[in-house]
Design a protein around this motif. Structure first.
Motif, PDB file in Angstrom:
ATOM      1  N   GLY A  77       2.987   2.253  -2.211  1.00  0.00           N
ATOM      2  CA  GLY A  77       2.557   3.593  -1.817  1.00  0.00           C
ATOM      3  C   GLY A  77       1.168   3.599  -1.206  1.00  0.00           C
ATOM      4  N   LEU A  78       0.275   2.744  -1.722  1.00  0.00           N
ATOM      5  CA  LEU A  78      -1.072   2.623  -1.168  1.00  0.00           C
ATOM      6  C   LEU A  78      -1.025   2.156   0.279  1.00  0.00           C
ATOM      7  CD1 LEU A  78      -4.195   2.568  -1.741  1.00  0.00           C
ATOM      8  CD2 LEU A  78      -3.876   0.179  -2.404  1.00  0.00           C
ATOM      9  N   LEU A  79      -0.213   1.134   0.541  1.00  0.00           N
ATOM     10  CA  LEU A  79      -0.099   0.624   1.910  1.00  0.00           C
ATOM     11  C   LEU A  79       0.551   1.658   2.830  1.00  0.00           C
ATOM     12  CD1 LEU A  79       1.066  -3.057   1.242  1.00  0.00           C
ATOM     13  CD2 LEU A  79      -1.252  -2.194   1.522  1.00  0.00           C
ATOM     14  N   GLY A  80       1.596   2.331   2.323  1.00  0.00           N
ATOM     15  CA  GLY A  80       2.255   3.345   3.132  1.00  0.00           C
ATOM     16  C   GLY A  80       1.337   4.502   3.477  1.00  0.00           C
ATOM     17  N   THR A  81       0.473   4.886   2.533  1.00  0.00           N
ATOM     18  CA  THR A  81      -0.489   5.962   2.799  1.00  0.00           C
ATOM     19  C   THR A  81      -1.503   5.536   3.849  1.00  0.00           C
ATOM     20  OG1 THR A  81      -0.229   6.729   0.525  1.00  0.00           O
ATOM     21  CG2 THR A  81      -2.133   7.544   1.727  1.00  0.00           C
ATOM     22  N   GLY A  82      -1.898   4.271   3.823  1.00  0.00           N
ATOM     23  CA  GLY A  82      -2.795   3.770   4.863  1.00  0.00           C
ATOM     24  C   GLY A  82      -2.183   3.897   6.242  1.00  0.00           C
ATOM     25  N   LEU A  83      -0.910   3.531   6.368  1.00  0.00           N
ATOM     26  CA  LEU A  83      -0.227   3.697   7.658  1.00  0.00           C
ATOM     27  C   LEU A  83      -0.115   5.164   8.047  1.00  0.00           C
ATOM     28  CD1 LEU A  83       2.748   1.150   7.757  1.00  0.00           C
ATOM     29  CD2 LEU A  83       0.702   1.195   9.187  1.00  0.00           C
ATOM     30  N   LEU A  84       0.177   6.015   7.072  1.00  0.00           N
ATOM     31  CA  LEU A  84       0.276   7.450   7.350  1.00  0.00           C
ATOM     32  C   LEU A  84      -1.056   8.007   7.836  1.00  0.00           C
ATOM     33  CD1 LEU A  84       1.871  10.113   7.221  1.00  0.00           C
ATOM     34  CD2 LEU A  84       1.148  10.328   4.838  1.00  0.00           C
ATOM     35  N   ASN A  85      -2.150   7.551   7.250  1.00  0.00           N
ATOM     36  CA  ASN A  85      -3.472   8.007   7.694  1.00  0.00           C
ATOM     37  C   ASN A  85      -3.720   7.650   9.153  1.00  0.00           C
ATOM     38  OD1 ASN A  85      -4.175   9.126   5.224  1.00  0.00           O
ATOM     39  ND2 ASN A  85      -5.165   7.267   4.485  1.00  0.00           N
ATOM     40  N   LEU A  86      -3.366   6.437   9.541  1.00  0.00           N
ATOM     41  CA  LEU A  86      -3.567   6.038  10.933  1.00  0.00           C
ATOM     42  C   LEU A  86      -2.663   6.828  11.868  1.00  0.00           C
ATOM     43  CD1 LEU A  86      -3.949   2.158  10.560  1.00  0.00           C
ATOM     44  CD2 LEU A  86      -5.730   3.823  11.082  1.00  0.00           C
ATOM     45  N   GLN A  87      -1.453   7.117  11.421  1.00  0.00           N
ATOM     46  CA  GLN A  87      -0.555   7.921  12.245  1.00  0.00           C
ATOM     47  C   GLN A  87      -1.121   9.327  12.452  1.00  0.00           C
ATOM     48  OE1 GLN A  87       3.320   8.483  10.531  1.00  0.00           O
ATOM     49  NE2 GLN A  87       4.067   9.715  12.238  1.00  0.00           N
ATOM     50  N   ARG A  88      -1.661   9.908  11.383  1.00  0.00           N
ATOM     51  CA  ARG A  88      -2.266  11.239  11.499  1.00  0.00           C
ATOM     52  C   ARG A  88      -3.510  11.199  12.385  1.00  0.00           C
ATOM     53  NH1 ARG A  88      -0.446  14.496   7.179  1.00  0.00           N
ATOM     54  NH2 ARG A  88       1.808  14.169   7.086  1.00  0.00           N
ATOM     55  N   SER A 110      -2.411  -3.956  13.984  1.00  0.00           N
ATOM     56  CA  SER A 110      -3.034  -5.005  13.172  1.00  0.00           C
ATOM     57  C   SER A 110      -2.730  -4.809  11.691  1.00  0.00           C
ATOM     58  CB  SER A 110      -4.550  -5.015  13.402  1.00  0.00           C
ATOM     59  OG  SER A 110      -4.862  -5.455  14.711  1.00  0.00           O
ATOM     60  N   LEU A 111      -2.789  -3.542  11.222  1.00  0.00           N
ATOM     61  CA  LEU A 111      -2.467  -3.287   9.822  1.00  0.00           C
ATOM     62  C   LEU A 111      -1.001  -3.590   9.533  1.00  0.00           C
ATOM     63  CD1 LEU A 111      -3.247  -2.292   7.037  1.00  0.00           C
ATOM     64  CD2 LEU A 111      -2.839   0.057   7.799  1.00  0.00           C
ATOM     65  N   VAL A 112      -0.116  -3.256  10.462  1.00  0.00           N
ATOM     66  CA  VAL A 112       1.309  -3.571  10.287  1.00  0.00           C
ATOM     67  C   VAL A 112       1.510  -5.081  10.195  1.00  0.00           C
ATOM     68  CG1 VAL A 112       3.561  -3.533  11.431  1.00  0.00           C
ATOM     69  CG2 VAL A 112       2.185  -1.457  11.325  1.00  0.00           C
ATOM     70  N   ASN A 166      -5.541  -9.633  -2.104  1.00  0.00           N
ATOM     71  CA  ASN A 166      -6.986  -9.393  -2.097  1.00  0.00           C
ATOM     72  C   ASN A 166      -7.616  -9.699  -0.742  1.00  0.00           C
ATOM     73  OD1 ASN A 166      -6.355 -12.171  -2.551  1.00  0.00           O
ATOM     74  ND2 ASN A 166      -8.470 -12.550  -3.099  1.00  0.00           N
ATOM     75  N   HIS A 167      -6.829  -9.785   0.313  1.00  0.00           N
ATOM     76  CA  HIS A 167      -7.384 -10.151   1.620  1.00  0.00           C
ATOM     77  C   HIS A 167      -8.395  -9.104   2.086  1.00  0.00           C
ATOM     78  CE1 HIS A 167      -7.590 -11.515   5.792  1.00  0.00           C
ATOM     79  NE2 HIS A 167      -6.992 -12.613   5.398  1.00  0.00           N
ATOM     80  N   LYS A 168      -9.530  -9.559   2.548  1.00  0.00           N
ATOM     81  CA  LYS A 168     -10.628  -8.654   2.920  1.00  0.00           C
ATOM     82  C   LYS A 168     -10.219  -7.705   4.038  1.00  0.00           C
ATOM     83  CE  LYS A 168     -14.459 -11.690   1.530  1.00  0.00           C
ATOM     84  NZ  LYS A 168     -13.641 -12.779   0.966  1.00  0.00           N
ATOM     85  N   TYR A 169      -9.546  -8.212   5.066  1.00  0.00           N
ATOM     86  CA  TYR A 169      -9.150  -7.349   6.178  1.00  0.00           C
ATOM     87  C   TYR A 169      -8.204  -6.249   5.710  1.00  0.00           C
ATOM     88  CZ  TYR A 169     -11.212 -10.362   9.768  1.00  0.00           C
ATOM     89  OH  TYR A 169     -12.083 -11.061  10.570  1.00  0.00           O
ATOM     90  N   LEU A 170      -7.342  -6.539   4.750  1.00  0.00           N
ATOM     91  CA  LEU A 170      -6.395  -5.545   4.262  1.00  0.00           C
ATOM     92  C   LEU A 170      -7.126  -4.357   3.644  1.00  0.00           C
ATOM     93  CD1 LEU A 170      -3.515  -4.624   3.541  1.00  0.00           C
ATOM     94  CD2 LEU A 170      -3.726  -5.938   1.419  1.00  0.00           C
ATOM     95  N   TRP A 171      -8.095  -4.620   2.775  1.00  0.00           N
ATOM     96  CA  TRP A 171      -8.777  -3.533   2.081  1.00  0.00           C
ATOM     97  C   TRP A 171      -9.770  -2.809   2.977  1.00  0.00           C
ATOM     98  CZ3 TRP A 171      -7.162  -1.800  -2.526  1.00  0.00           C
ATOM     99  CH2 TRP A 171      -6.243  -2.609  -3.208  1.00  0.00           C
ATOM    100  N   ILE A 172     -10.352  -3.515   3.927  1.00  0.00           N
ATOM    101  CA  ILE A 172     -11.208  -2.841   4.910  1.00  0.00           C
ATOM    102  C   ILE A 172     -10.370  -1.905   5.771  1.00  0.00           C
ATOM    103  CG2 ILE A 172     -12.597  -3.217   6.989  1.00  0.00           C
ATOM    104  CD1 ILE A 172     -13.676  -5.755   5.681  1.00  0.00           C
ATOM    105  N   MET A 173      -9.202  -2.356   6.191  1.00  0.00           N
ATOM    106  CA  MET A 173      -8.350  -1.513   7.030  1.00  0.00           C
ATOM    107  C   MET A 173      -7.800  -0.317   6.266  1.00  0.00           C
ATOM    108  SD  MET A 173      -8.344  -2.491  10.118  1.00  0.00           S
ATOM    109  CE  MET A 173      -6.964  -1.475  10.640  1.00  0.00           C
ATOM    110  N   LEU A 174      -7.482  -0.495   4.985  1.00  0.00           N
ATOM    111  CA  LEU A 174      -7.005   0.640   4.200  1.00  0.00           C
ATOM    112  C   LEU A 174      -8.075   1.727   4.113  1.00  0.00           C
ATOM    113  CD1 LEU A 174      -5.100  -1.096   1.255  1.00  0.00           C
ATOM    114  CD2 LEU A 174      -4.121   0.250   3.113  1.00  0.00           C
ATOM    115  N   ALA A 175      -9.305   1.323   3.818  1.00  0.00           N
ATOM    116  CA  ALA A 175     -10.384   2.305   3.757  1.00  0.00           C
ATOM    117  C   ALA A 175     -10.643   2.925   5.123  1.00  0.00           C
ATOM    118  CB  ALA A 175     -11.657   1.649   3.219  1.00  0.00           C
TER     119      ALA A 175
END
Length: 456
Positions: free
Chosen positions: A379-390, A413-415, A428-437
């Protein structure tokens, strides 16, 4: 500025003490620390960009304690704590729709630690996820000040540099496969897949010929590096992200004229044979081996696919035994090591080689932390994608086409990261958590920007 000046005074005192100590050669480091802290205090976003640029180059500092990235991250965290204390950064920036999933995930994480099968392994996992969470909070606080085009340039250049090193130096290869400055060719392929959409954005948006040549060269280096990794998962992920990019630019296809198509066919006639010629024979064999998936992965026909199938078997059993809280963070290797698969698929025959991770972040999360925590992570990852879509929809509504294209390539890139989590243990990949934020930061910036005025 009272607290920063006090901090500078303290560092100055440390420099004087070092000059009088048996280690006077350390004094210049304290002076550089003073300058670095002052720069970070004025421009904290530069620190985050520095961390972004260091991710592909972390292997250069693996023998130093602490590494440059850790020093920079700790200094940046200290500076931001000071700025929060004196209200230079509003605490409202920490608000995000991602917390609803992240808080629940961490609560279940700690509950799973209480019942873990091995506390030492769980503590190591906790340390890794803690670093990721610190980066997540840092990005929420200062992501607004970060220039995303500079972000794209730094990622492209740093990953391209490691591709050049890996392609032409045996030192940066693992049994003939390019690993860059990392230990695993597949992890290196993840970085390349993440960087390719950003490099394509820079190529498409560059105003001058020399800039296009630079970013075009980086694209070739990235594609060459991906080929040299011989990563089948990397190839699959790269093709999917490129198809997403083609779908995004489908509206521009009618603008292609016959003469453009001719040049494209000429380029394809040159590039495709060169690519096939330069592609390692082993890579072609590995790609062809994917055809056996239709009849089931057999260890006798492809040991790598058979080993990955064994991870699924072991992980599924772990989920059945502990569906609510799992076996504990970081304990998948412990459970895998006692199975017959560990000995059968041991590459080097060493005892340490029996302890293997799931090479699938989703499987590892569900098996180690339980089904509820796994669903919260998804759900966390899906919300990140939803944020970028919005964010993209908001920019299109405001007729900001350049910003919409930027968000699209960041989404690609997030996909690529999310798809690669199917083939790697990299929660714990750094790029993943930076992109989520950044997904939340970009959405907020887009939705809070003024709407265009309606023409009468």
């Amino acid at each position: 500025m009272i607290i920063p000046l006090s901090l500078v005074s303290l560092l100055g005192l440390v420099s004087l003490l070092l000059l009088a100590s048996p280690w006077p050669y350390l004094a210049p480091g304290a002076v550089l620390g003073i300058v670095g802290v002052a720069v970070l205090y004025r421009r904290p976003a530069w620190g985050l960009l520095g961390i972004v640029a260091m991710v592909p180059l972390e292997g250069l500092f693996k023998d130093s304690t602490p590494t440059g990235a850790k020093l920079l991250g700790a200094s940046l965290a200290l500076v931001l704590c000071l700025q929060l204390a004196v209200h230079q950064i509003p605490s409202e920036r920490l608000r995000s729709n991602l917390w609803r999933f992240l808080i629940g995930f961490m609560v279940l994480y700690f509950l799973s630690m209480l019942l873990t099968d091995n506390l030492d392994l769980s503590l190591v996992s906790l340390h890794e996820i803690s670093v990721a969470l610190v980066l997540f909070v840092i990005t929420l606080l200062i992501g607004r000040e970060m220039n995303m085009m500079v972000f794209c340039r730094l990622v492209t250049l740093s990953v391209s540099l490691t591709c050049a090193l890996a392609m032409y130096s045996i030192k940066y290869q693992d049994q003939g496969r390019a690993a860059g400055l990392l230990a695993d060719p597949n992890t290196f392929a993840l970085l390349i897949a993440f960087a390719v959409p950003l490099a394509l954005l820079l190529l498409l948006k560059s105003p001058g010929l020399w800039q296009r040549l630079l970013w075009g060269g980086c694209c070739l280096l990235l594609l060459g590096g991906m080929t040299k990794t011989e990563s089948r998962s990397g190839l699959v992920v790269l093709l999917i992200t490129l198809l997403i990019g083609l779908y995004h630019y489908r509206a521009q296809l009618p603008r292609i004229r016959p003469r453009h198509l001719g040049f494209a066919m000429l380029g394809a006639a040159i590039v495709i044979p060169l690519t096939i010629y330069a592609m390692p024979a082993g890579y072609l064999a590995r790609i062809q081996s994917l055809s056996i998936l239709s009849s089931g992965a057999s260890a006798h026909r492809d040991e790598s696919l058979g080993r990955r199938a064994s991870y699924i078997v072991v992980g599924s059993k772990m989920i059945q035994e502990n569906p609510l809280l799992g076996s504990g963070p970081g304990t998948f290797p412990l459970h895998y090591s006692v199975t017959g698969y560990a000995k059968a698929f041991s590459i080097k025959g060493a005892a340490n080689d029996l302890y293997r991770r799931a090479h699938n972040t989703y499987l590892e999360t569900f098996s180690e932390l339980g089904v509820p925590a796994g669903l919260l992570f998804v759900g966390l990852l899906g919300t990140g994608l939803l944020n970028l879509q919005r964010a993209r929809a908001a920019w299109l509504k405001r007729h900001e086409w350049e910003q919409a294209d930027l968000v699209t390539h960041l989404t690609m890139s997030l996909v690529s990261l999310m798809l690669f989590l199917l083939f790697l243990s990299a929660a714990n990949h750094k790029y993943l958590w930076i992109m989520l934020a950044m997904s939340w930061v970009l959405r907020q910036k887009a939705e809070q920007s003024p709407l265009p005025e309606r023409q009468a």
